[in-house]
Design an enzyme around this catalytic site. Structure first.
Site, PDB file in Angstrom:
ATOM      1  N   LYS A  84      -0.409  -1.072  -4.631  1.00 10.93           N
ATOM      2  CA  LYS A  84      -1.505  -0.107  -4.779  1.00 10.93           C
ATOM      3  C   LYS A  84      -0.877   1.284  -4.845  1.00 10.93           C
ATOM      4  O   LYS A  84      -0.400   1.809  -3.846  1.00 10.93           O
ATOM      5  CB  LYS A  84      -2.480  -0.219  -3.612  1.00 10.93           C
ATOM      6  CG  LYS A  84      -3.676   0.732  -3.681  1.00 10.93           C
ATOM      7  CD  LYS A  84      -4.635   0.423  -2.525  1.00 10.93           C
ATOM      8  CE  LYS A  84      -5.886   1.285  -2.566  1.00 10.93           C
ATOM      9  NZ  LYS A  84      -5.669   2.595  -1.914  1.00 10.93           N
ATOM     10  N   TYR A 133       0.858  -1.186   0.000  1.00  9.90           N
ATOM     11  CA  TYR A 133       0.000   0.000   0.000  1.00  9.90           C
ATOM     12  C   TYR A 133       0.892   1.234   0.000  1.00  9.90           C
ATOM     13  O   TYR A 133       1.550   1.529   0.989  1.00  9.90           O
ATOM     14  CB  TYR A 133      -0.892  -0.016   1.240  1.00  9.90           C
ATOM     15  CG  TYR A 133      -1.971   1.055   1.275  1.00  9.90           C
ATOM     16  CD1 TYR A 133      -1.640   2.391   1.478  1.00  9.90           C
ATOM     17  CD2 TYR A 133      -3.309   0.735   1.123  1.00  9.90           C
ATOM     18  CE1 TYR A 133      -2.617   3.369   1.520  1.00  9.90           C
ATOM     19  CE2 TYR A 133      -4.297   1.711   1.168  1.00  9.90           C
ATOM     20  CZ  TYR A 133      -3.943   3.020   1.361  1.00  9.90           C
ATOM     21  OH  TYR A 133      -4.916   3.990   1.411  1.00  9.90           O
TER      22      TYR A 133
END
Length: 300
Positions: free
Chosen positions: A164, A136
Site C-alpha cells: 500500500k 503498509y
C-alpha cells in the site's frame, strides 16, 4: 479465497456506540452496504478503522463479525498494528484462525525502526501465518519508509504480495512496478492520488473515503482501469475535495462524518479522538454536501 489485488478495497470504519463500545449491527450493515456497491474486498481495522485504539478483544471481535458477515463474498483483510513483534505474531496467528484472507501490516508502532529492524519485523510477521501480506508504507505517518531496496529484501518471503503505497510520491509507483513487475502488487493508498496511480499501472485502491461514496469510488476505479480517462477525470474532479480529506490527520473523524451524512452511521470515535464540532465540523459538512450535489447534477 485468493486475493487478486484489484478494484476498490475500502479501509472500513469501525462503527461504535455512544459509550465507545463496538456497534455489531452497524458494522455488519456497513459491510453489506460496501459489498452491495461493488467493492472488491474490505480492510478491517486499518488506520481508518482505529486499529491502535481498539483493545485486543475488540480487534478479534471485529474480525469475527467481518468474516461472518462477508461470508466469502469478497476477501477480508485485517490491519495488523502492534507495538511489538511478539504481539504482531500472535495477532497474525489469531487472524488466520478467525478466517481472514490477508493482513495489512503496519510497521511496529511507537518506535521508528531502522532498515535492519524493519526487515526483521516484517519477515517475522510474514512467517507467523499463511496469510497474504499487504505491506503498509506510510512514512509520513509512521516514520518508516519501505523503499524499493527494502521491499526487494522483503519479497524473499513468498506471502508478501502487495504494498500500500502512501509516500505521496507517484514516482515510487513507477519505480516499484518497473523493478518488481508482477511479483508485487502496488496498491494506491491515497484517495487523492488514485487516478494518477492508475495511469501509472496500479490496479487496486485501498480507500478511506469509499466508506462514504462506495458506488462512485468503484465507478471511478472502473473507468480508470478501463482506460476511459475522459470520464474518469470528470468524476474525479467532482470527488477530489472529498478525497483530499483522506490525507488529513483527522481523516477518521472526517470520513466518519461523511459516512454519517451519506449513510446515516454514527460519527462516534475512540478517544483520544473526539467528534468534530463548530466551524471545523461545518467545513466538512459543506464539502460533503457540495460533492453530493455535484454528483446528483452529473447523474441528470
Amino acid at each position: 479465497m485468493q486475493l487478486n489485488w484489484k478494484g476498490v478495497i475500502p479501509a472500513a470504519t469501525t462503527k461504535l456506540k455512544d459509550d465507545g463500545s463496538l456497534d455489531h449491527d452497524a458494522i455488519k450493515a456497513g459491510l453489506i452496504r460496501l459489498i452491495e456497491n461493488g467493492v472488491s474486498g474490505v480492510v478491517m481495522m486499518g488506520m481508518v478503522g482505529e486499529n491502535a485504539q481498539l483493545t485486543p478483544e475488540e480487534k478479534r471481535t471485529v474480525l469475527k463479525i467481518a468474516v461472518e458477515t462477508v461470508a466469502g463474498r469478497v476477501p477480508v483483510i485485517s490491519g495488523l498494528a502492534e507495538t511489538n513483534t511478539a504481539a504482531a505474531v500472535q495477532f497474525a496467528k489469531d487472524a488466520q484462525a478467525i478466517g481472514v484472507q490477508g493482513l495489512m501490516v503496519f510497521p511496529g508502532l511507537t518506535y521508528k525502526s531502522d532498515v535492519r529492524e524493519t526487515i526483521a519485523f516484517y519477515k517475522t510477521v510474514a512467517q507467523a501465518s499463511k496469510l497474504s501480506i499487504l505491506l503498509y508504507n506510510n512514512p509520513r505517518g509512521y516514520g518508516v519508509d519501505l523503499t524499493p531496496d527494502v521491499v526487494a529484501e522483503l519479497l524473499k518471503e513468498p506471502t508478501i504480495e502487495a504494498l500500500k503505497e502512501e509516500s505521496y510520491d507517484t514516482t515510487r509507483v513507477t519505480d516499484l512496478i518497473s523493478r518488481f513487475g508482477d511479483r508485487l502488487a502496488v496498491i494506491c493508498g491515497v484517495d487523492d492520488l488514485v487516478l494518477e496511480s492508475v495511469a501509472l499501472g496500479v490496479k487496486c485502491w485501498v480507500s478511506g473515503m469509499a466508506n462514504a461514496v462506495p458506488k462512485e469510488s468503484v465507478e471511478l476505479m472502473n473507468l480508470a482501469t478501463a482506460g476511459d480517462f475522459e470520464k474518469a477525470r470528470q468524476l474525479y474532479r467532482l470527488l477530489i475535495d472529498l478525497y483530499h480529506l483522506d490525507t488529513h490527520v483527522k481523516l477518521v473523524q472526517y470520513i466518519k462524518l461523511a459516512e454519517n451524512i451519506t449513510a446515516g452511521y454514527s460519527e462516534n470515535v475512540k478517544a483520544p479522538r473526539l467528534k468534530l464540532e463548530g466551524e471545523e465540523r461545518q467545513k466538512i459538512v459543506d464539502i460533503v454536501e457540495k460533492t453530493l450535489a455535484n454528483l446528483r447534477a452529473l447523474a441528470k
